[in-house]
Write a protein that holds these residues in place. Structure first.
Motif, PDB file in Angstrom:
ATOM      1  N   MET A   1     -11.356  -9.175 -27.345  1.00 25.19           N
ATOM      2  CA  MET A   1     -10.674  -9.442 -28.609  1.00 25.19           C
ATOM      3  C   MET A   1     -11.329 -10.988 -28.820  1.00 25.19           C
ATOM      4  O   MET A   1     -11.416 -11.958 -28.003  1.00 25.19           O
ATOM      5  CB  MET A   1      -9.145  -9.461 -28.428  1.00 25.19           C
ATOM      6  CG  MET A   1      -8.853 -10.073 -29.858  1.00 25.19           C
ATOM      7  SD  MET A   1      -6.988  -9.645 -29.843  1.00 25.19           S
ATOM      8  CE  MET A   1      -6.389 -10.736 -31.136  1.00 25.19           C
ATOM      9  N   THR A   2     -11.749 -11.215 -29.964  1.00 23.23           N
ATOM     10  CA  THR A   2     -12.060 -12.755 -30.445  1.00 23.23           C
ATOM     11  C   THR A   2     -10.990 -13.636 -30.492  1.00 23.23           C
ATOM     12  O   THR A   2     -10.105 -13.335 -31.356  1.00 23.23           O
ATOM     13  CB  THR A   2     -13.211 -12.547 -31.597  1.00 23.23           C
ATOM     14  OG1 THR A   2     -14.192 -11.639 -31.485  1.00 23.23           O
ATOM     15  CG2 THR A   2     -13.710 -13.839 -32.048  1.00 23.23           C
ATOM     16  N   GLN A   3     -11.143 -14.721 -29.849  1.00 25.15           N
ATOM     17  CA  GLN A   3      -9.991 -15.705 -29.958  1.00 25.15           C
ATOM     18  C   GLN A   3     -10.390 -16.797 -31.333  1.00 25.15           C
ATOM     19  O   GLN A   3     -11.648 -16.684 -31.618  1.00 25.15           O
ATOM     20  CB  GLN A   3      -9.808 -16.651 -28.774  1.00 25.15           C
ATOM     21  CG  GLN A   3      -9.528 -15.555 -27.353  1.00 25.15           C
ATOM     22  CD  GLN A   3      -9.249 -16.871 -26.388  1.00 25.15           C
ATOM     23  OE1 GLN A   3      -9.524 -18.042 -26.492  1.00 25.15           O
ATOM     24  NE2 GLN A   3      -9.024 -16.022 -25.122  1.00 25.15           N
ATOM     25  N   THR A   4      -9.606 -17.265 -31.787  1.00 25.41           N
ATOM     26  CA  THR A   4      -9.693 -18.119 -32.994  1.00 25.41           C
ATOM     27  C   THR A   4      -9.395 -19.641 -32.563  1.00 25.41           C
ATOM     28  O   THR A   4      -8.313 -20.062 -32.062  1.00 25.41           O
ATOM     29  CB  THR A   4      -8.888 -17.756 -34.042  1.00 25.41           C
ATOM     30  OG1 THR A   4      -9.447 -16.518 -34.358  1.00 25.41           O
ATOM     31  CG2 THR A   4      -9.228 -18.501 -35.205  1.00 25.41           C
ATOM     32  N   ASN A   5     -10.544 -20.362 -32.900  1.00 28.72           N
ATOM     33  CA  ASN A   5     -10.313 -21.925 -32.785  1.00 28.72           C
ATOM     34  C   ASN A   5     -10.047 -22.550 -34.164  1.00 28.72           C
ATOM     35  O   ASN A   5      -9.970 -21.821 -35.200  1.00 28.72           O
ATOM     36  CB  ASN A   5     -11.202 -22.637 -32.003  1.00 28.72           C
ATOM     37  CG  ASN A   5     -12.871 -22.501 -32.471  1.00 28.72           C
ATOM     38  OD1 ASN A   5     -12.717 -22.142 -33.627  1.00 28.72           O
ATOM     39  ND2 ASN A   5     -13.712 -22.489 -31.638  1.00 28.72           N
ATOM     40  N   LYS A   9     -10.777 -20.676 -37.683  1.00 26.93           N
ATOM     41  CA  LYS A   9      -9.652 -20.536 -38.674  1.00 26.93           C
ATOM     42  C   LYS A   9     -10.297 -21.219 -40.311  1.00 26.93           C
ATOM     43  O   LYS A   9      -9.666 -20.636 -41.133  1.00 26.93           O
ATOM     44  CB  LYS A   9      -8.531 -21.384 -38.209  1.00 26.93           C
ATOM     45  CG  LYS A   9      -7.835 -20.690 -37.088  1.00 26.93           C
ATOM     46  CD  LYS A   9      -6.380 -21.521 -36.639  1.00 26.93           C
ATOM     47  CE  LYS A   9      -6.085 -20.767 -35.415  1.00 26.93           C
ATOM     48  NZ  LYS A   9      -4.924 -21.787 -34.664  1.00 26.93           N
ATOM     49  N   HIS A  49     -18.326 -15.358 -35.617  1.00 30.56           N
ATOM     50  CA  HIS A  49     -18.264 -15.754 -34.117  1.00 30.56           C
ATOM     51  C   HIS A  49     -19.422 -15.357 -33.505  1.00 30.56           C
ATOM     52  O   HIS A  49     -20.195 -15.948 -32.452  1.00 30.56           O
ATOM     53  CB  HIS A  49     -17.237 -14.910 -33.548  1.00 30.56           C
ATOM     54  CG  HIS A  49     -15.772 -15.505 -33.592  1.00 30.56           C
ATOM     55  ND1 HIS A  49     -15.280 -16.519 -33.243  1.00 30.56           N
ATOM     56  CD2 HIS A  49     -14.957 -14.966 -34.386  1.00 30.56           C
ATOM     57  CE1 HIS A  49     -14.176 -16.901 -33.451  1.00 30.56           C
ATOM     58  NE2 HIS A  49     -13.834 -15.919 -34.402  1.00 30.56           N
ATOM     59  N   ASN A  89     -16.776 -20.525 -31.149  1.00 31.87           N
ATOM     60  CA  ASN A  89     -16.067 -19.720 -29.925  1.00 31.87           C
ATOM     61  C   ASN A  89     -15.557 -20.474 -29.036  1.00 31.87           C
ATOM     62  O   ASN A  89     -14.815 -19.972 -27.939  1.00 31.87           O
ATOM     63  CB  ASN A  89     -17.326 -18.899 -29.381  1.00 31.87           C
ATOM     64  CG  ASN A  89     -17.937 -17.704 -30.380  1.00 31.87           C
ATOM     65  OD1 ASN A  89     -17.051 -16.799 -30.401  1.00 31.87           O
ATOM     66  ND2 ASN A  89     -19.078 -17.936 -30.918  1.00 31.87           N
ATOM     67  N   PRO A  91     -12.974 -22.911 -27.060  1.00 36.40           N
ATOM     68  CA  PRO A  91     -11.723 -23.034 -27.268  1.00 36.40           C
ATOM     69  C   PRO A  91     -11.521 -24.680 -27.735  1.00 36.40           C
ATOM     70  O   PRO A  91     -12.259 -25.452 -27.502  1.00 36.40           O
ATOM     71  CB  PRO A  91     -10.868 -23.167 -25.501  1.00 36.40           C
ATOM     72  CG  PRO A  91     -11.834 -22.333 -24.960  1.00 36.40           C
ATOM     73  CD  PRO A  91     -13.123 -22.703 -25.442  1.00 36.40           C
ATOM     74  N   THR A 125     -17.779 -14.060 -24.789  1.00 36.80           N
ATOM     75  CA  THR A 125     -16.785 -13.864 -23.842  1.00 36.80           C
ATOM     76  C   THR A 125     -16.665 -14.912 -23.044  1.00 36.80           C
ATOM     77  O   THR A 125     -15.552 -15.499 -22.542  1.00 36.80           O
ATOM     78  CB  THR A 125     -16.856 -12.516 -23.165  1.00 36.80           C
ATOM     79  OG1 THR A 125     -16.538 -11.475 -24.145  1.00 36.80           O
ATOM     80  CG2 THR A 125     -15.564 -12.476 -22.079  1.00 36.80           C
ATOM     81  N   GLN A 128     -15.248 -18.222 -24.549  1.00 36.86           N
ATOM     82  CA  GLN A 128     -13.987 -18.230 -24.758  1.00 36.86           C
ATOM     83  C   GLN A 128     -12.919 -18.120 -23.665  1.00 36.86           C
ATOM     84  O   GLN A 128     -11.890 -18.283 -23.991  1.00 36.86           O
ATOM     85  CB  GLN A 128     -13.425 -16.827 -25.951  1.00 36.86           C
ATOM     86  CG  GLN A 128     -14.168 -16.887 -27.288  1.00 36.86           C
ATOM     87  CD  GLN A 128     -13.850 -15.917 -28.030  1.00 36.86           C
ATOM     88  OE1 GLN A 128     -13.284 -15.020 -27.755  1.00 36.86           O
ATOM     89  NE2 GLN A 128     -14.237 -15.978 -29.551  1.00 36.86           N
ATOM     90  N   SER A 129     -13.598 -17.750 -22.550  1.00 37.62           N
ATOM     91  CA  SER A 129     -12.916 -17.712 -21.331  1.00 37.62           C
ATOM     92  C   SER A 129     -12.985 -18.707 -20.223  1.00 37.62           C
ATOM     93  O   SER A 129     -12.267 -18.876 -19.101  1.00 37.62           O
ATOM     94  CB  SER A 129     -12.868 -16.240 -20.633  1.00 37.62           C
ATOM     95  OG  SER A 129     -14.496 -16.138 -20.334  1.00 37.62           O
TER      96      SER A 129
END
Length: 166
Positions: A1-5, A9, A49, A89, A91, A125, A128-129
């Protein structure tokens, strides 16, 4: 799942606008964040992304001595596209930095230029991780003929802001 920074946004907030207006909004907003991008009048065509597409017009201010897009301007659009796809991508507590760039000039250019930077799912990934890392971001730079007058390698790194030495 793609995170949003924050950057993602901002891009998502413009989704309701027509494509032409989105592009103008991105170009103005990003040009304020990175003044060099605004000065060169780089236009953002697509921002996601996994892919960022930018264009630069062959106007007098960015030409070389033979009326083509200057070598530095070609490198700038490659760096801009790869940097923004990376920035979409990582954080918010991290900062992106170009670690190295390599540009090979293969042939003279013709007209306007476009850079397309892409990331794999694995790269997304990883960004984001992890708080710290680096990745080689794929980019294709073409001119009006659709050919690639340059070939580039852009190595981007990210690190937690707290790790930066003051």
């Amino acid at each position: 799942m793609t995170q949003t920074n924050r950057l993602a946004k901002l891009v998502k907030a413009t989704a309701k606008f027509p494509k032409g207006i989105r592009s103008t909004l991105w170009s103005k907003a990003f040009g304020r964040v990175v003044p060099m991008v605004g000065t060169a009048h780089i236009k953002y065509i697509e921002v996601s992304h996994s892919q960022v597409i930018v264009e630069i017009q062959n106007h007098r201010a960015i030409q070389n001595h033979i009326g083509q897009v200057h070598a530095c301007a070609m490198a700038l659009i490659a760096e801009t596209a790869t940097g923004f796809v990376t920035g979409m991508n990582v954080p918010d507590h991290c900062i992106v930095l170009i670690k190295s760039l390599k540009v090979d000039f293969k042939r003279p250019t013709k007209g306007n230029m476009k850079a397309v930077a892409t990331l794999t799912d694995e790269q997304i990934t990883l960004m984001q991780s992890t708080e710290k890392g680096e990745t080689l971001v794929s980019v294709s730079v073409t001119d009006e003929t659709g050919q690639e007058p340059i070939q580039c390698e852009m190595l981007w790194a990210w690190i937690a802001k707290s790790q930066l030495k003051k």
